[in-house]
Structures are given as C-alpha cells and as structure tokens.
Design a protein around this motif. Structure first.
Motif, PDB file in Angstrom:
ATOM      1  N   GLY A 114       0.830  -1.282  -0.088  1.00 27.83           N
ATOM      2  CA  GLY A 114       0.133  -0.033  -0.086  1.00 27.83           C
ATOM      3  C   GLY A 114       0.794   1.157   0.016  1.00 27.83           C
ATOM      4  N   ALA A 115       0.271   2.512  -0.337  1.00 29.14           N
ATOM      5  CA  ALA A 115       0.940   3.756  -0.305  1.00 29.14           C
ATOM      6  C   ALA A 115       1.028   3.988   0.948  1.00 29.14           C
ATOM      7  CB  ALA A 115       0.011   4.650  -0.885  1.00 29.14           C
ATOM      8  N   ASP A 149       4.933   0.832  -0.749  1.00 29.37           N
ATOM      9  CA  ASP A 149       5.031   1.169  -2.445  1.00 29.37           C
ATOM     10  C   ASP A 149       4.645   2.560  -2.628  1.00 29.37           C
ATOM     11  OD1 ASP A 149       5.688   0.593  -4.959  1.00 29.37           O
ATOM     12  OD2 ASP A 149       3.953  -1.042  -5.176  1.00 29.37           O
ATOM     13  N   SER A 150       4.998   2.994  -3.796  1.00 28.97           N
ATOM     14  CA  SER A 150       4.608   4.397  -4.266  1.00 28.97           C
ATOM     15  C   SER A 150       3.128   4.507  -4.765  1.00 28.97           C
ATOM     16  CB  SER A 150       5.455   4.604  -5.842  1.00 28.97           C
ATOM     17  OG  SER A 150       5.319   3.648  -6.641  1.00 28.97           O
ATOM     18  N   HIS A 151       2.408   3.431  -4.947  1.00 28.43           N
ATOM     19  CA  HIS A 151       1.187   3.093  -5.102  1.00 28.43           C
ATOM     20  C   HIS A 151       0.542   2.142  -4.549  1.00 28.43           C
ATOM     21  CE1 HIS A 151       2.758   0.689  -8.262  1.00 28.43           C
ATOM     22  NE2 HIS A 151       1.591   0.106  -8.403  1.00 28.43           N
ATOM     23  N   ASN A 152      -0.797   1.805  -4.456  1.00 29.86           N
ATOM     24  CA  ASN A 152      -1.607   0.745  -4.072  1.00 29.86           C
ATOM     25  C   ASN A 152      -1.415  -0.530  -4.757  1.00 29.86           C
ATOM     26  OD1 ASN A 152      -2.444   1.878  -1.397  1.00 29.86           O
ATOM     27  ND2 ASN A 152      -3.648   3.541  -2.797  1.00 29.86           N
ATOM     28  N   SER A 153      -0.554  -1.423  -4.808  1.00 30.71           N
ATOM     29  CA  SER A 153      -0.200  -2.502  -5.725  1.00 30.71           C
ATOM     30  C   SER A 153      -0.663  -3.728  -5.149  1.00 30.71           C
ATOM     31  CB  SER A 153       1.100  -2.700  -5.937  1.00 30.71           C
ATOM     32  OG  SER A 153       1.842  -2.842  -4.688  1.00 30.71           O
ATOM     33  N   GLU A 154      -0.883  -4.673  -5.950  1.00 30.10           N
ATOM     34  CA  GLU A 154      -1.729  -5.975  -5.434  1.00 30.10           C
ATOM     35  C   GLU A 154      -0.869  -6.519  -4.396  1.00 30.10           C
ATOM     36  OE1 GLU A 154      -3.080 -10.101  -7.385  1.00 30.10           O
ATOM     37  OE2 GLU A 154      -3.643  -8.323  -8.350  1.00 30.10           O
ATOM     38  N   SER A 202      -2.176  -0.282   4.673  1.00 34.50           N
ATOM     39  CA  SER A 202      -0.854   0.172   4.834  1.00 34.50           C
ATOM     40  C   SER A 202      -0.393   0.295   6.452  1.00 34.50           C
ATOM     41  CB  SER A 202      -0.565   1.362   4.112  1.00 34.50           C
ATOM     42  OG  SER A 202      -0.772   1.319   2.953  1.00 34.50           O
ATOM     43  N   VAL A 203      -1.403   0.716   7.258  1.00 33.30           N
ATOM     44  CA  VAL A 203      -1.541   0.953   8.586  1.00 33.30           C
ATOM     45  C   VAL A 203      -1.188  -0.434   9.352  1.00 33.30           C
ATOM     46  CG1 VAL A 203      -2.503   3.071   8.467  1.00 33.30           C
ATOM     47  CG2 VAL A 203      -3.678   0.837   9.159  1.00 33.30           C
TER      48      VAL A 203
END
Length: 446
Positions: free
Chosen positions: A290-291, A423-428, A386-387
């Motif tokens: 996650g971002a 990650d720089s964006h929300n990836s799988e 992400s948290v």
C-alpha cells in the motif's frame, strides 16, 4: 437491529426455510448456478518459464504440536551464486491460502520480472550471495501457531546445514510474515537461539486483514445451497482466516460483533503477547504494497458493486462496498426462494475497501464466477491496509486509527518495526515491485 456500539453485522431475514414448502428440484436448480470451488483462495501462479531446480528440498515436521496436532511443510533450498552449500540463508515463508503450498509457484511469484528493467528479486538475492530457502506448508489454512512450528524446524535445519556462522534472514509473504514472526518470538520465549539477525515481512497484516463481510456471507451462502468438498467457504471458515481477518462472520445468517466473533483471533493475539508480541533480537523490517501518503483507491464506500440474478430472480445477490461506519448501513443481501432471503446491515465498521493498502480482486473474482457485470473500479479492494502492514501501534481488535493516515508524517517510534517502506502506489498484495525490491536489496546489502 443494532444500537450504537462495537462493530457488528445484522441480518434481516425475509424468508425462512421452514416457512414454505420447497418445490421439487428447486434446491438442485439453485446449486447449479452458484459458484464452485474454494472462494478467495489466491489462484495458482502460472509458470513463467522453466522452474529453477532447487539444490535441496527439505521435508519438515513442526517443532511443536498445537492443540494435539503436528503440522508439516517443505522447503526448497536455492544456493547463491558461487555457493555449493548453505552459507547465508534467507527463509521466506508462503502466505494465506487454502491447502498445501505450491513452492515452485512461490518461486515464480517472487521472481516475476518487475519494471522498469525487468529485474527479478530472487535472482538478485542469489547474486548478492544470499541463499534463498522458500518455505511452504502442508495446510496453509491451519492455525498460525501450528505452521510457526514448521517455520521453527526450518530455522533449525538451516542452522544445522549452514557452513560458517552468517546470521539468518527470516520472514515471509503476507501471512507467512505472521507465521515467522510468531516462530521467532516463540523460540526466544523458549530461550532457543534462532541465530536470526533480520526479520522481513512482505505486506504482512500485522494488525489484521480485510475481506468484505458481504463476500464472506456469500461464500457461506453458496456452500449452504451448493455443498461441495472442499466447500466455497472452506478458506473463510479456516483457522488461518479467523486469526488473520479483523472482521469475520461464521455464516450467512450470523448477526453480532465482527471483530471479536471468532475466539481464534483473540486467542492468537493473546498468544502473541505471551511470547513477546514481536521477536526482540532481530532487526525488524517490513514492506507494504500500500501507499504511505494516505492516498487510497477510487473505491467509494456504500456504492453498488454488482447485482446478480438467476432462475427468473429466484436466486440472486446484491453486493455493495463497505459503508462508512454509521448504524445499520446496508451492505447487500442474498436470496434462494423459497428457502431463504435476507439483507445485511453493518454498524460502526470502517470503509476498508478503498483505503491505502495491498489489494486483491475480491469483488471481481466473485462477480466473474457468478457471471455478474462489474465496473473496473470495483474489482479490487484493500486486503492489507498500509497501517497494518507497517505495524503501527494501535489496538488490533478496536482499530482506533485513521485508515488514511499519512504514514510519511509519523515518527519511526509509531511502528513496531525498526524500519519499513511502502510502495509508491496501492499495488496488489504480495506483488514484487521495483520500489519494494530495491529497498529490500538495499537493506539486506548493508
């Protein structure tokens, strides 16, 4: 219906099986149109070229029984470039799923080329002189504590076969990070030297994961009216799911609290505290798919995801994204007339679906199985916020935290890890990306 309080779900029944006679053949008709197979089990990884043959394979039995049963597993050992024996072992454990691990598939998953230069994570680890030991389990869906015993046996085996005294690197993908976290902490609790200098979790749900409650109910609904072996709800009902998921329901009809509905989750958290919560000795690293900046995905709460109907409307389902907390918020429903029909409502449940985190195509996979049309924006939902992946310090049962927290603004002390990277964006969930791979390689190269 609910009154204000703890997070919960309530099912309002419109039909009960005992209220009307069931026409001959109706149950078979309904079973024929419901999805088959274990729902939400990650798909097998298609081979991306010829599999790398490991230099050794270990059959493993748990170092300790759990609730009278002894788990099993296996490991594939890949020597680093220039090595003809185990010298600098890195154990990576498989994650959440149903049935036995596909260890060759785990290799393909972790070694998939990533942009921009199509590099491969495991190949780079081997070229850095790190021997890769991929750990799989005979039953990924069993209790985390049971598979932690398999991880402990793998650690012992790596120590016994290692040439020299280089410390171990131990971790795992997703739930595999929880399994190895528990294993290392339990070994310390037993005063056993695990000789591990670095612990690494890869999008591990340290504080819990999320599968939409309406989808959990649909898995139970499909299993009730279209029984199979293993059933559609076999993964959702498994001990691993009950321990892993922040919110869980045990049937399509269940009404009640969702964060404490399974004693297996509360018992697992108590067990983690008993063994020290986290291992103390290793440097604790983690990455999140996650971002970090609080940017979620465009999956708004309380939106219709899909409608599904068959047999002229006699069987069907309505699925909505998780609403924003509130009281008695409609999340969908399902029907199999005249046996059963109900609508589901949640109260004080956060809108997890679109929050920053590692994603899975949860809605899309089920819609595809049902043949229901679904817009692209709704196909994937957050699985590991992400948290949770960066192990921020908060109560893992109550989740008193903003799911859109800007992690970049926090002090390092607010995580239970020594260092982490998002990650720089929300990836799988579990995807190897350039941002995460480069960070891992940099950390392990220090």
């Amino acid at each position: 219906m609910a009154t204000q309080g703890a997070a919960r779900i309530d099912v309002e029944l419109a039909l009960r099986q005992e209220s009307d006679p069931v026409p001959a053949g109706r149950a078979e008709q309904i079973a024929a149109v419901l999805p088959k197979g274990v729902l939400f089990a990650p798909p097998a990884q298609p081979p991306a070229g010829q599999a790398r043959v490991p230099q050794a394979e270990w059959l493993l039995t748990s170092a300790w029984p759990y609730q009278g049963r002894t788990a099993t597993g296996s490991a594939a050992v890949h020597y680093a470039a220039g090595h003809d024996r185990l010298i600098r072992p890195m154990i990576l454990a498989d994650g959440f799923g149903y049935g036995p691990s596909d260890v060759p598939g785990l290799w393909h998953h972790l070694n998939t080329p990533y942009p921009p230069h199509q590099q491969r994570l495991l190949d780079q680890l081997l070229s850095q002189g790190i021997d890769v030991v991929l750990l799989g389990f005979g039953a990924r869906h069993t209790h985390i504590q049971a598979n932690a015993g398999v991880a402990a046996t793998c650690i012992r085996r790596a120590i016994s076969e290692r040439s020299g005294n280089a410390p171990l690197i131990v971790g795992g993908l997703g739930m595999g990070g929880l399994v190895t976290r528990y294993a290392l902490a339990e070994m310390e609790n037993r005063r056993e030297d695990h000789q591990t200098a670095t612990y690494l979790s890869y999008d591990t749900p340290h504080n819990g994961a999320w599968i939409p409650l309406i989808l959990q109910q649909l898995a139970h609904f499909a299993q009730a009216f279209s029984p199979a072996e293993p059933g559609q709800a076999a993964l959702i009902a498994s001990p691993a799911a009950q321990q892993l998921l922040w919110a869980w329901v045990g049937s399509a009809r269940y009404s009640g609290p969702v964060a404490t509905s399974s004693p297996l989750r509360t018992e697992f958290l108590e067990d983690l505290r008993r063994v020290g919560w986290f291992p103390v000795r290793p440097r604790k690293l983690g990455v999140a798919n996650g971002a970090a900046d609080g940017t979620g995905r465009n999956v708004p709460p309380d939106h219709l995801v899909f409608e599904w109907s068959e047999l002229g409307g006699l069987v069907g389902a309505t699925v909505r994204t998780q609403p924003e907390r509130g009281l008695n918020r409609h999340v969908g429903g399902m029907r199999a007339v005249p046996m059963w029909a109900g609508k589901s409502y949640t109260s004080d449940v956060p809108p997890f679906d679109g929050v920053p985190g590692g994603t899975l195509p949860l809605y899309g996979t089920l819609a595809d199985k049902l043949g229901a049309p679904i817009a692209g924006r709704y196909r994937s939902a957050c699985f590991v916020p992400s948290v949770s992946a960066v192990a921020l310090q908060y109560d893992p049962l109550d989740w008193p935290i903003d799911l859109y927290t800007d992690i970049t603004s926090l002090s390092p002390e607010q995580s239970q890890l020594d260092d982490y990277h998002c990650d720089s964006h929300n990836s799988e969930h579990g995807q190897v990306t350039g941002v995460l791979a480069d960070w891992i390689l940099g950390q392990l190269g220090k």
